[in-house]
Write an enzyme that holds these catalytic residues in place. Sequence first.
Site, short mmCIF file in Angstrom:
data_model
loop_
_atom_site.label_atom_id
_atom_site.label_comp_id
_atom_site.label_asym_id
_atom_site.label_seq_id
_atom_site.Cartn_x
_atom_site.Cartn_y
_atom_site.Cartn_z
N SER A 8 0.83 -1.21 0.00
CA SER A 8 0.00 0.00 0.00
C SER A 8 0.87 1.26 0.00
O SER A 8 1.65 1.49 0.92
CB SER A 8 -0.91 0.01 1.23
OG SER A 8 -1.57 1.25 1.28
N HIS A 33 -0.92 -1.02 -4.37
CA HIS A 33 -2.23 -0.74 -3.79
C HIS A 33 -2.34 0.76 -3.51
O HIS A 33 -1.51 1.33 -2.79
CB HIS A 33 -2.43 -1.54 -2.50
CG HIS A 33 -3.81 -1.44 -1.94
ND1 HIS A 33 -4.88 -2.16 -2.44
CD2 HIS A 33 -4.31 -0.69 -0.93
CE1 HIS A 33 -5.98 -1.87 -1.76
NE2 HIS A 33 -5.67 -0.97 -0.84
N ASP A 35 -4.68 3.78 -2.16
CA ASP A 35 -5.84 4.08 -1.32
C ASP A 35 -6.30 5.52 -1.51
O ASP A 35 -5.59 6.46 -1.12
CB ASP A 35 -5.45 3.91 0.16
CG ASP A 35 -5.38 2.45 0.57
OD1 ASP A 35 -6.29 1.68 0.22
OD2 ASP A 35 -4.41 2.09 1.26
N MET A 37 -9.00 8.33 -0.41
CA MET A 37 -9.97 8.64 0.65
C MET A 37 -10.47 10.07 0.49
O MET A 37 -9.66 10.97 0.25
CB MET A 37 -9.29 8.52 2.02
CG MET A 37 -8.63 7.17 2.24
SD MET A 37 -7.77 7.16 3.83
CE MET A 37 -7.01 5.55 3.78
N HIS A 66 -8.03 1.42 -4.70
CA HIS A 66 -9.09 1.16 -3.71
C HIS A 66 -9.75 2.49 -3.37
O HIS A 66 -9.16 3.33 -2.68
CB HIS A 66 -8.42 0.52 -2.48
CG HIS A 66 -9.34 0.32 -1.31
ND1 HIS A 66 -8.86 0.05 -0.04
CD2 HIS A 66 -10.69 0.34 -1.19
CE1 HIS A 66 -9.86 -0.09 0.79
NE2 HIS A 66 -10.99 0.08 0.12
N MET A 68 -12.12 4.72 -1.41
CA MET A 68 -12.91 4.90 -0.20
C MET A 68 -13.59 6.25 -0.32
O MET A 68 -13.26 7.21 0.39
CB MET A 68 -12.00 4.80 1.03
CG MET A 68 -11.55 3.37 1.31
SD MET A 68 -10.09 3.29 2.35
CE MET A 68 -8.82 3.35 1.09
N MET A 137 -12.13 -6.04 3.89
CA MET A 137 -11.43 -5.12 4.80
C MET A 137 -11.24 -5.82 6.15
O MET A 137 -12.20 -6.26 6.78
CB MET A 137 -12.22 -3.84 5.01
CG MET A 137 -12.29 -2.92 3.80
SD MET A 137 -10.70 -2.46 3.09
CE MET A 137 -9.88 -1.68 4.48
N GLY A 142 -9.65 3.77 6.41
CA GLY A 142 -9.37 5.16 6.72
C GLY A 142 -7.92 5.41 7.13
O GLY A 142 -7.39 6.49 6.89
N ASP A 175 -7.20 -6.48 3.14
CA ASP A 175 -6.56 -5.18 3.33
C ASP A 175 -6.71 -4.71 4.77
O ASP A 175 -7.82 -4.51 5.25
CB ASP A 175 -7.25 -4.19 2.37
CG ASP A 175 -6.63 -2.82 2.36
OD1 ASP A 175 -5.59 -2.62 3.01
OD2 ASP A 175 -7.20 -1.93 1.69
N GLY A 176 -5.56 -4.54 5.45
CA GLY A 176 -5.54 -3.97 6.79
C GLY A 176 -4.94 -4.91 7.82
O GLY A 176 -5.40 -6.03 8.00
N GLY A 177 -3.86 -4.46 8.45
CA GLY A 177 -3.27 -5.24 9.54
C GLY A 177 -2.60 -6.52 9.09
O GLY A 177 -2.40 -7.43 9.89
N GLY A 197 0.76 -2.36 4.21
CA GLY A 197 1.30 -1.01 4.23
C GLY A 197 2.38 -0.86 5.27
O GLY A 197 3.58 -0.95 4.99
C1 DX5 Z 1 -6.87 1.32 5.12
C2 DX5 Z 1 -6.27 1.13 3.75
C3 DX5 Z 1 -5.17 0.15 3.70
C4 DX5 Z 1 -3.93 0.54 4.48
C5 DX5 Z 1 -3.37 -0.74 5.02
O1 DX5 Z 1 -7.99 2.14 5.00
O2 DX5 Z 1 -7.27 0.68 2.85
O3 DX5 Z 1 -4.82 -0.19 2.36
O4 DX5 Z 1 -2.97 1.20 3.71
O5 DX5 Z 1 -2.37 -0.41 5.91
P1 DX5 Z 1 -1.77 -1.43 6.96
O6 DX5 Z 1 -1.18 -2.57 6.17
O7 DX5 Z 1 -0.75 -0.60 7.67
O8 DX5 Z 1 -2.89 -1.89 7.83
ZN ZN Z 2 -6.76 -0.19 0.78
#
Ligand code: DX5
Ligand code: ZN
Length: 217
Positions: A8, A33, A35, A37, A66, A68, A137, A142, A175-177, A197
């Site tokens: 990301s 990736h 993002d 927002m 992606h 958002m 997700m 965010g 995506d996330g964590g 990310g």
């Molecule tokens: C969150 C994003 C993710 C984010 C993931 O809203 O959509 O793509 O960059 O980041 P990590 O891998 O740090 O959770």
């Molecule tokens: Zn994302």
Amino acid sequence: MPHLISPSILSFDFANIQRDVELINSSSADWFHVDVMDGVFVPNISFGFPVIDAVKRHAKKPLDVHLMIQNPDQYILEFKKVGADILTVHYEACPHLHRTIQAIKEAGMKAGVALNPHTPVSVLENVISDLDLVLIMSVNPGFGGQKFIQNAVNKVATTKKMITDNNATALIEVDGGVNAQTAVDLIRAGADVLVAGSFVFNSSNPVQIIADLKAVR
Ligand code: DX5
Ligand code: ZN
């Protein structure tokens, strides 16, 4: 198919975009990736078209965008123009999801739909065969660097079953964590693409971390 890694760019050093793009180019990552927002659909604002255009000029791998944002339909052609290869919208932001998916494909991109942590996978039953990608997700969208929501692993397995039952071909992205531990559960549950990310970019050797994620079995 071996799973794919989509680092990301939200975790890039934006004063050094070209350097970070080249780092991903030189790694075993598969996609970028991206993002986006809008400060309305999610409580954060990331970046827009000029930044994506700058990334695209140096990127040697597909852009996995992606969105958002509310009203993504309004900007589909503009995202194509700045170089999106895969365009993912949120189920929660699209009252006419089927139409949105068709519009993305007509614009010449692969179409994905993302689900927030509270949204059940079953809402995609009637469009699963139209999709190139389902994005589960595993944090509330965010922000980067949040804690993984374990239920995402169950949702991956449910999505996998829906895809198989329908003879569909959509890839499952999470995506996330994502880190070395959560990646193992996700791959075993059937994930095809892992976004990462902070785990990649907070490390002193991002290329090695990407290789490690790629090697998870
Ligand atoms: C969150 C994003 C993710 C984010 C993931 O809203 O959509 O793509 O960059 O980041 P990590 O891998 O740090 O959770
Ligand atoms: Zn994302």
